[in-house]
Design a protein around this motif. Structure first.
Motif, PDB file in Angstrom:
ATOM      1  N   UNK A  74      21.943 -20.532  -5.207  1.00  0.00           N
ATOM      2  CA  UNK A  74      23.082 -19.897  -5.949  1.00  0.00           C
ATOM      3  C   UNK A  74      23.098 -19.880  -7.467  1.00  0.00           C
ATOM      4  N   UNK A  75      22.712 -21.156  -7.981  1.00  0.00           N
ATOM      5  CA  UNK A  75      22.661 -21.220  -9.414  1.00  0.00           C
ATOM      6  C   UNK A  75      21.559 -20.644  -9.955  1.00  0.00           C
ATOM      7  N   UNK A  76      20.152 -20.376  -9.273  1.00  0.00           N
ATOM      8  CA  UNK A  76      18.992 -19.706  -9.365  1.00  0.00           C
ATOM      9  C   UNK A  76      19.308 -18.478  -9.685  1.00  0.00           C
ATOM     10  N   UNK A  77      20.132 -17.562  -8.708  1.00  0.00           N
ATOM     11  CA  UNK A  77      20.484 -16.220  -8.655  1.00  0.00           C
ATOM     12  C   UNK A  77      21.575 -16.117  -9.971  1.00  0.00           C
ATOM     13  N   UNK A  78      22.310 -16.918 -10.212  1.00  0.00           N
ATOM     14  CA  UNK A  78      23.271 -16.805 -11.268  1.00  0.00           C
ATOM     15  C   UNK A  78      22.746 -16.924 -12.802  1.00  0.00           C
ATOM     16  N   UNK A  79      21.491 -17.703 -12.636  1.00  0.00           N
ATOM     17  CA  UNK A  79      20.895 -17.851 -14.120  1.00  0.00           C
ATOM     18  C   UNK A  79      20.227 -16.513 -14.620  1.00  0.00           C
ATOM     19  N   UNK A  80      19.831 -15.668 -13.456  1.00  0.00           N
ATOM     20  CA  UNK A  80      19.195 -14.383 -13.683  1.00  0.00           C
ATOM     21  C   UNK A  80      20.355 -13.472 -14.482  1.00  0.00           C
ATOM     22  N   UNK A  81      21.523 -13.611 -14.001  1.00  0.00           N
ATOM     23  CA  UNK A  81      22.380 -12.945 -14.703  1.00  0.00           C
ATOM     24  C   UNK A  81      23.327 -13.507 -15.637  1.00  0.00           C
ATOM     25  N   UNK A  82      22.566 -14.098 -16.330  1.00  0.00           N
ATOM     26  CA  UNK A  82      23.111 -15.034 -17.410  1.00  0.00           C
ATOM     27  C   UNK A  82      23.953 -14.151 -18.546  1.00  0.00           C
ATOM     28  N   UNK A  83      23.189 -13.169 -18.991  1.00  0.00           N
ATOM     29  CA  UNK A  83      23.544 -12.192 -20.019  1.00  0.00           C
ATOM     30  C   UNK A  83      24.611 -11.243 -19.575  1.00  0.00           C
ATOM     31  N   UNK A  84      24.609 -11.024 -18.174  1.00  0.00           N
ATOM     32  CA  UNK A  84      25.647 -10.218 -17.906  1.00  0.00           C
ATOM     33  C   UNK A  84      27.116 -11.004 -17.660  1.00  0.00           C
ATOM     34  N   UNK A  85      26.834 -12.383 -17.489  1.00  0.00           N
ATOM     35  CA  UNK A  85      28.214 -13.184 -17.211  1.00  0.00           C
ATOM     36  C   UNK A  85      28.638 -13.394 -18.855  1.00  0.00           C
ATOM     37  N   UNK A  86      27.737 -13.500 -19.762  1.00  0.00           N
ATOM     38  CA  UNK A  86      28.107 -13.654 -21.236  1.00  0.00           C
ATOM     39  C   UNK A  86      28.826 -12.332 -21.560  1.00  0.00           C
ATOM     40  N   UNK A  87      28.496 -10.987 -21.355  1.00  0.00           N
ATOM     41  CA  UNK A  87      29.056 -10.020 -21.680  1.00  0.00           C
ATOM     42  C   UNK A  87      30.292  -9.741 -21.033  1.00  0.00           C
ATOM     43  N   UNK A  88      30.202 -10.149 -19.640  1.00  0.00           N
ATOM     44  CA  UNK A  88      31.702 -10.056 -18.978  1.00  0.00           C
ATOM     45  C   UNK A  88      32.772 -11.020 -19.632  1.00  0.00           C
ATOM     46  N   UNK A  89      32.121 -12.030 -20.127  1.00  0.00           N
ATOM     47  CA  UNK A  89      33.202 -13.150 -20.774  1.00  0.00           C
ATOM     48  C   UNK A  89      33.816 -12.393 -22.004  1.00  0.00           C
ATOM     49  N   UNK A  90      33.195 -11.797 -22.775  1.00  0.00           N
ATOM     50  CA  UNK A  90      33.520 -11.176 -23.846  1.00  0.00           C
ATOM     51  C   UNK A  90      34.298  -9.798 -23.883  1.00  0.00           C
ATOM     52  N   UNK A  91      33.800  -9.080 -22.592  1.00  0.00           N
ATOM     53  CA  UNK A  91      34.455  -7.699 -22.731  1.00  0.00           C
ATOM     54  C   UNK A  91      35.494  -7.426 -21.482  1.00  0.00           C
ATOM     55  N   UNK A  92      35.636  -8.316 -20.864  1.00  0.00           N
ATOM     56  CA  UNK A  92      36.753  -8.109 -19.582  1.00  0.00           C
ATOM     57  C   UNK A  92      37.505  -9.203 -19.629  1.00  0.00           C
ATOM     58  N   UNK A  93      38.747  -8.917 -20.063  1.00  0.00           N
ATOM     59  CA  UNK A  93      39.731 -10.060 -20.312  1.00  0.00           C
ATOM     60  C   UNK A  93      40.273 -10.589 -18.866  1.00  0.00           C
ATOM     61  N   UNK A  94      40.343 -10.030 -17.791  1.00  0.00           N
ATOM     62  CA  UNK A  94      40.979 -10.504 -16.649  1.00  0.00           C
ATOM     63  C   UNK A  94      39.953 -11.559 -16.135  1.00  0.00           C
ATOM     64  N   UNK A  95      38.638 -11.502 -16.405  1.00  0.00           N
ATOM     65  CA  UNK A  95      37.512 -12.314 -15.723  1.00  0.00           C
ATOM     66  C   UNK A  95      37.831 -14.017 -16.631  1.00  0.00           C
TER      67      UNK A  95
END
Length: 105
Positions: free
Chosen positions: A1-22
């Motif tokens: 699961x961590x390996x899969x999440x690491x692939x989407x590292x940039x997506x999580x970073x963008x989600x953190x800055x752009x999506x307030x409910x997250x």
């Protein structure tokens, strides 16, 4: 699961800055991951992989032979010893604790 999440590292970073409910939802459990957290995950994954591979080897067959078992145990000890010199302090600390237990058994 961590390996899969690491692939989407940039997506999580963008989600953190752009999506307030997250961000608000993750504040309930300590907040969203920052770059330092992602770096820790990336350095931990190779260390974790040896245990995953060994578990598959031990329990993937009904006929585990002694020589396979010994090779896996040796490989685990070798990886722990190599991880003691890791640049990441978290991995280094964990490896030291594991080495003490590994040597005990």
């Amino acid at each position: 699961m961590l390996k899969s999440a690491l692939v989407f590292r940039n997506a999580f970073k963008i989600l953190k800055t752009k999506y307030l409910p997250y961000t608000k939802e993750l504040q309930k459990v300590g907040g969203a991951l920052d770059d330092e957290d992602w770096d820790k995950i990336a350095s931990f994954l190779p260390f974790r992989q040896i245990f995953y591979d060994s578990t598959l080897s031990f329990f993937g067959s009904r006929y585990v032979t002694g020589n396979t078992f010994v090779e896996e145990i040796y490989d685990i000890g070798y990886r722990i010893n190599r991880s003691i010199d890791d640049l990441n302090d978290g991995v280094k600390s964990m490896a030291r604790q594991m080495k003490m237990k590994f040597d005990k058994y």
